[in-house]
Design an enzyme around this catalytic site. Structure first.
Site, short mmCIF file in Angstrom:
data_model
loop_
_atom_site.label_atom_id
_atom_site.label_comp_id
_atom_site.label_asym_id
_atom_site.label_seq_id
_atom_site.Cartn_x
_atom_site.Cartn_y
_atom_site.Cartn_z
N ALA A 22 135.85 -43.65 35.27
CA ALA A 22 134.45 -43.72 34.87
C ALA A 22 133.65 -44.40 35.98
CB ALA A 22 134.33 -44.50 33.56
N CYS A 110 142.81 -45.18 27.39
CA CYS A 110 141.70 -46.11 27.65
C CYS A 110 141.92 -47.42 26.89
CB CYS A 110 140.37 -45.49 27.25
SG CYS A 110 138.99 -46.61 27.51
C1 LIG Z 1 136.83 -48.16 36.96
C2 LIG Z 1 137.92 -47.37 36.28
C3 LIG Z 1 137.57 -46.39 35.37
C4 LIG Z 1 138.57 -45.64 34.73
N1 LIG Z 1 138.20 -44.63 33.87
C5 LIG Z 1 139.16 -43.85 33.31
C6 LIG Z 1 138.80 -42.72 32.51
O1 LIG Z 1 137.62 -42.41 32.28
N2 LIG Z 1 139.82 -41.99 31.97
C7 LIG Z 1 141.15 -42.29 32.19
O2 LIG Z 1 142.03 -41.60 31.69
N3 LIG Z 1 141.50 -43.34 32.96
C8 LIG Z 1 140.55 -44.10 33.53
N4 LIG Z 1 140.91 -45.13 34.37
C9 LIG Z 1 142.35 -45.34 34.69
C10 LIG Z 1 142.75 -44.62 35.98
O3 LIG Z 1 142.63 -43.23 35.85
C11 LIG Z 1 144.21 -44.95 36.39
O4 LIG Z 1 145.04 -44.56 35.33
C12 LIG Z 1 144.42 -46.44 36.67
O5 LIG Z 1 143.40 -46.96 37.50
C13 LIG Z 1 145.78 -46.68 37.36
O6 LIG Z 1 145.90 -45.95 38.55
P1 LIG Z 1 145.66 -46.61 40.02
O7 LIG Z 1 146.60 -47.79 40.14
O8 LIG Z 1 145.98 -45.50 40.99
O9 LIG Z 1 144.23 -47.06 40.06
C14 LIG Z 1 139.94 -45.90 35.01
C15 LIG Z 1 140.27 -46.90 35.92
C16 LIG Z 1 139.29 -47.64 36.56
C17 LIG Z 1 139.70 -48.70 37.54
#
Ligand SMILES: Cc1cc2nc3c(=O)[nH]c(=O)nc-3n(C[C@H](O)[C@H](O)[C@H](O)COP(=O)(O)O)c2cc1C
Length: 343
Positions: A22, A110
């Site tokens: 998001a 979420c």
């Molecule tokens: C600012 C932010 C917004 C996120 N919004 C969503 C979202 O809308 N839908 C979702 O499934 N995951 C959302 N996530 C989770 C990410 O898709 C991801 O699963 C999580 O950050 C872990 O992966 P990473 O370590 O590569 O960041 C969000 C994460 C962050 C940091």
């Protein structure tokens, strides 16, 4: 009109996708990342209930897709009522643009209180029977609309409720065609290290089901992408935070995984290239939502582009105060000019 996840991609090689975020994964940025090698990217989460209650217009900007720049497209929905999802999916498919979407993704990860307290998002990990009903009804609807159905979830709700393996197996059994697992519990939010071992257990629990499995959490470069695939046995990887302001990451991860070349251009992208890309993203967002909103919303994104460069701190402060494209451009130009004078 059955459509499989593997009809959309070449699944003989690991897929690398931009994880939905998001505020970050807008249609412009998803297109930029696809241009750099991201196979696809779900939209950020949108409320199925809101679509049913208010129609598409209120949520349209979050669901906007662009098949030309994004390739395969995916809209992510959240909610806790099966009929909200199926009704929302039908309404989406009545829209000329949104109806072209390839994949519907259900958010079961979420951790935000506002969402969890309604029983949606990661709250569904506490009500697996309801989650199963949502998946099976959504799959039936997706199939009738010619769409693919996927789910994004976590390793459990809390330390005491790491029901990931049973949950994943239920998702596959109920009709999810791909599953993405973020290796943290909902209670952890984004803190601590992602638990890739738990992801492995979830992967194991769906072995042989034919479901495509993405591992997610703490992937930052080619080597960590390879490690998460090796540790978890996942088919593909989703990358979130490390890709913010760094679309080049997809090029280097893809090169590393597919061509076995350690491309280190990640560290070699010049400040000028970064600034140019920032402006490309800003201009795309301006087209989406207008200058005022675009510049405001880019305040959390712009610092990601210049992270790590000497002198980034004052530049970040200035960018976060900017309210027009001209101001943003001026700050970037001044900074670049200062550097060229130094040489
Ligand atoms: C600012 C932010 C917004 C996120 N919004 C969503 C979202 O809308 N839908 C979702 O499934 N995951 C959302 N996530 C989770 C990410 O898709 C991801 O699963 C999580 O950050 C872990 O992966 P990473 O370590 O590569 O960041 C969000 C994460 C962050 C940091």
């Amino acid at each position: 009109m059955r459509r499989d996840f593997s009809d959309l991609f070449d699944t003989t090689k690991p897929l690398v996708a931009l994880s939905p975020m998001a505020g970050f994964s807008c249609v412009t940025y998803r297109g930029i990342c696809h241009g750099m090698g991201s196979d696809y990217a779900p939209t950020e989460l949108t409320s199925a209930r809101s679509i049913v209650m208010n129609g598409l217009s209120k949520s349209y900007r979050f669901m906007r897709i662009n098949p030309e720049t994004e390739g395969v497209t995916c809209i992510q929905l959240f909610g806790n009522v099966p009929e909200d999802f199926t009704e929302a999916m039908k309404l989406i498919c009545e829209d000329e643009l949104l109806g072209q979407v390839d994949i519907f993704d259900i958010n079961m990860g979420c951790p935000v209180q506002k969402v969890v307290k309604t029983g949606a998002g990661s709250g569904l990990m506490r009500t697996p029977e309801l989650a199963a009903k949502i998946v099976s009804e959504c799959r039936r609807t997706a199939e009738s609309l010619g769409k693919v159905l996927t789910v994004k979830t976590r390793i459990g709700f809390s330390e005491n409720m790491k029901n990931g393996p049973e949950f994943a197996s239920m998702l596959a059994g109920s009709g999810a065609q791909a599953i993405c697992v973020h290796g943290r519990t909902a209670v952890q939010m984004y803190a601590g290290q992602a638990d890739w071992e738990q992801i492995r257990l979830m992967r194991q629990s769906v072995a042989g089901s034919g479901v495509y499995f993405f591992a997610n959490g703490d992937v930052t470069d080619g080597p960590s992408a390879r490690r998460i695939l090796e540790v978890t046995g996942a088919d593909g990887v989703m990358i979130g935070r490390a890709a913010c302001g760094n679309p080049w990451l997809f090029r280097s991860v893809k090169d590393y995984l597919l061509n076995d070349t350690e491309v280190t251009d990640n560290g070699n992208i010049s400040l000028r290239e970064k600034c140019d890309m920032l402006i490309i993203e800003l201009d795309g967002r301006i087209k989406e939502v207008g200058e005022n909103t675009a510049v405001k919303e880019m305040r959390s994104v712009m610092p990601r582009y210049i992270k790590g460069f000497p002198g980034a701190a004052p530049m970040k402060v200035a960018l976060c105060r900017a309210s027009t494209r001209t101001e943003v451009k001026q700050i970037l130009d001044d900074c670049l000019k200062g550097r060229e004078d130094e040489r």
